[in-house]
Design an enzyme around this catalytic site. Sequence first.
Site, PDB file in Angstrom:
ATOM      1  N   HIS A 108      64.852  18.032  50.668  1.00  0.00           N
ATOM      2  CA  HIS A 108      64.955  18.419  49.052  1.00  0.00           C
ATOM      3  C   HIS A 108      63.694  18.505  48.422  1.00  0.00           C
ATOM      4  O   HIS A 108      63.736  19.175  47.457  1.00  0.00           O
ATOM      5  CB  HIS A 108      66.012  17.208  48.535  1.00  0.00           C
ATOM      6  CG  HIS A 108      67.374  17.182  49.268  1.00  0.00           C
ATOM      7  ND1 HIS A 108      68.194  15.997  49.073  1.00  0.00           N
ATOM      8  CD2 HIS A 108      67.984  18.040  49.955  1.00  0.00           C
ATOM      9  CE1 HIS A 108      69.444  16.209  49.540  1.00  0.00           C
ATOM     10  NE2 HIS A 108      69.443  17.563  50.245  1.00  0.00           N
ATOM     11  N   HIS A 341      69.680  12.592  55.209  1.00  0.00           N
ATOM     12  CA  HIS A 341      68.516  12.746  55.258  1.00  0.00           C
ATOM     13  C   HIS A 341      67.761  13.606  54.342  1.00  0.00           C
ATOM     14  O   HIS A 341      66.659  14.201  54.612  1.00  0.00           O
ATOM     15  CB  HIS A 341      67.818  13.082  56.902  1.00  0.00           C
ATOM     16  CG  HIS A 341      68.691  12.233  57.691  1.00  0.00           C
ATOM     17  ND1 HIS A 341      68.191  11.058  58.055  1.00  0.00           N
ATOM     18  CD2 HIS A 341      69.801  12.713  58.516  1.00  0.00           C
ATOM     19  CE1 HIS A 341      69.283  10.511  59.168  1.00  0.00           C
ATOM     20  NE2 HIS A 341      69.845  11.489  59.433  1.00  0.00           N
ATOM     21  N   CYS A 342      68.180  13.746  53.193  1.00  0.00           N
ATOM     22  CA  CYS A 342      67.621  14.711  51.909  1.00  0.00           C
ATOM     23  C   CYS A 342      67.458  15.893  52.615  1.00  0.00           C
ATOM     24  O   CYS A 342      66.710  16.580  52.194  1.00  0.00           O
ATOM     25  CB  CYS A 342      66.381  13.994  51.523  1.00  0.00           C
ATOM     26  SG  CYS A 342      66.408  12.356  50.790  1.00  0.00           S
ATOM     27  N   ALA A 343      68.457  16.461  53.306  1.00  0.00           N
ATOM     28  CA  ALA A 343      68.392  17.960  53.749  1.00  0.00           C
ATOM     29  C   ALA A 343      69.880  18.276  54.083  1.00  0.00           C
ATOM     30  O   ALA A 343      70.276  18.873  55.000  1.00  0.00           O
ATOM     31  CB  ALA A 343      67.684  17.663  55.258  1.00  0.00           C
TER      32      ALA A 343
END
Length: 385
Positions: A108, A341-343
């Site tokens: 992100h 996982h910020c993805a």
Amino acid sequence: MNRDDFPQLKSGVIYLDNAATTFKPRCVVDRVNDFYVHENANIYRGLYDLSVKATQLYEDARKIVADFINAEPEEIIFTSGTTDSINKFTQMLDLSDKVVATDITGHHSNMLPWREHAKKVNYILCNQNGCSIGPGNCAEVNDSIDMVAMSMCSNVFGDTKSFEDAYGRSDARVLFFGDAAQAIAHKKIDVRMYNYNPLALAFSGHKIFGPTGIGVLYVEKRIHDKLRPTCFGGEMVENVTKDNYDLAPIPQRFEAGTPNIAGVIALAEAIKYFAKHQTEFFEHEKILAENAHFGLSEIEGLHIVSTKNDPIISFTVDGVHPHDVAQYLATHNICVRAGYHCAQPGLDFLEIGPVTRISIAPYNTLEEIDKTVSVLKNLRKDMHV
């Protein structure tokens, strides 16, 4: 390597969340302490010995970081981390009329800043095997894209070679930005290897044995004249009048205020430690990753979704939510990460959803990998799945 270099390992924990942050060797911890006990002073302006020494240590650290990625010291800007580096860089450039391409599987932090500042963001469609071909992906880099901003190693899929794939297809006019947050600890980065397109990249100290709160923004000299300051104040100017000011040279003009001096000096210590053992570290990680992939692939109902034999290993387990997998491992003193996982856009695009992630560092052992695999073999039975 000597595990005794890492005091936190003495607790007996099996730490496999290294993609989030690494443990720190004693030399780095001691270096922070030594600065505050013996060398503490502000930098640049002081004419007394302590300030002169602190300034020299700070600039020596810049050269150590530069040498590590084969850059020049003036190409290194210190920040608070990868996220800060990317946010700063998106504001240093005028992106109001630019089209930026980024990988949909990226973090992100390498997506949202470009979306905030660019005219338009296109997504490069990537998966575990690199970039795909078709509308909306790197096939368009040669014509409609002004800039490409990609992960050099995914924090979910590992090293997919997507960055190199897109770089090799691009036109020389296209500016490339590399999110090296994960790559910096797992492969040798030589910025001079990328001599076709102008290049910038970012990484954080805490993912390569350094402190938290310190990061690096590398910007190739070819594009220095395109950059504008984003933060104004002390030390980033040479002269100030009531109506005007003269900027300090790069990189000082992008480091307004008192920086994280101890963090920069300790980052240099971490890089010296890492560089000294780099070949050994990479070879050991490779052995660990191969054993982990082999062991996990033998477990019924467990599906690895990351690149084969990479030290970043993401997986799903039939019938068990990733958070439950992580909690189950935690009861056995094994630390992993679970979730998006910020993805999230990439994992949703590939219809994978949240995953559990094991991420390996050089201080991990084959015994720890074997223990983790052994525990996971009992997961579905213990969960009554």
